[in-house]
Design a protein around this motif. Structure first.
Motif: not given
Length: 234
Positions: A72-73, A76, A224, A220, A68-69, A216-217
């Motif tokens: 974010y970087e 996705m 979470e 994520a 996940l990290a 994509n949001s």
């Protein structure tokens, strides 16, 4: 934590005793040259069963956290094939663990359906869940409530409700869309293939230009919530 540890050790011991008895009963019928192989098999089986009992839960969720990290970087749409967010990735999570992401939504309890369909079709359940969360407004849409349609399938813009497909249950809806995505959007030979990403799917799948960003949001968000559920259920 202590009770869980004791339970796992007891179960592992039970497996070990059963397998040792099995091995001994079979050794009497085996030739000398095969006895070592049988014993080795028994020990390997014990190790595998113990491994499966623990299920490497901590390691799986640590990987999810790391993936996940990275998502974010990098974004996705740019994750690699080993990422838990890669759209064709087979995930090792249970249906209960997938359901962590559906808490407080109208889709709660469908983790089993998402898992079974994803394994049968060969598509990441996180993608399917993200699309369903987005398209149903977290399980609040009339299409979901009255037509069991989780994805707005066939809901054309000029008459979305009446044109949308009816399904006998949510799983049929999930299976139909999963197959459609796999064959037409995520296969290089598919009519609408534009790469393995939500952006690639959204090129032809939806009229909303921000569809892929929203999906994509949601992916994520699912990551979470699964991590939160894991922490709360340790």
């Amino acid at each position: 934590m202590k009770k869980k540890s004791i339970l796992l050790k007891s179960l592992a011991l039970g497996f070990a005793i059963t397998l040792v008895v099995f091995a001994k009963s079979n050794l009497s019928f085996a030739s000398e040259e095969n006895r070592k192989d049988l014993m080795y098999y028994g020990l390997q089986k014990i190790n595998r069963e113990t491994y499966n009992l623990r299920d490497m839960k901590e390691e799986r969720f640590e990987k999810l956290r790391g993936d996940l990290a990275k998502a974010y970087e990098s974004g996705m749409d740019k994750v690699d094939e080993e990422s838990y967010f890669y759209l064709l990735k087979d995930l090792p999570f249970t249906d209960q663990e997938l359901d962590y992401a559906l808490e407080d939504t109208g889709l709660k309890g469908l983790g089993k359906d998402f898992k079974e369909v994803s394994e049968e079709i060969g598509i990441n359940p996180i993608l399917l869940m993200a699309m369903a969360k987005h398209e149903t407004g977290n399980g609040t849409s009339d299409l979901f409530k009255y037509k069991k349609n989780l994805f707005g399938f066939n809901a054309v813009d000029h008459d979305p409700y009446n044109k949308a497909s009816d399904f006998k249950d949510p799983k049929e809806s999930i299976a139909t869309v999963a197959s459609h995505l796999k064959e037409e959007y995520l296969d290089e030979e598919g009519a609408y293939y534009h790469g393995i990403s939500a952006k690639g799917i959204g090129t032809s799948y939806a009229t909303d230009p921000d569809w892929s960003k929203k999906v994509n949001s949601m992916m994520a968000e699912i990551g979470e919530k699964m991590l939160k559920g894991y922490e709360e259920n340790k």
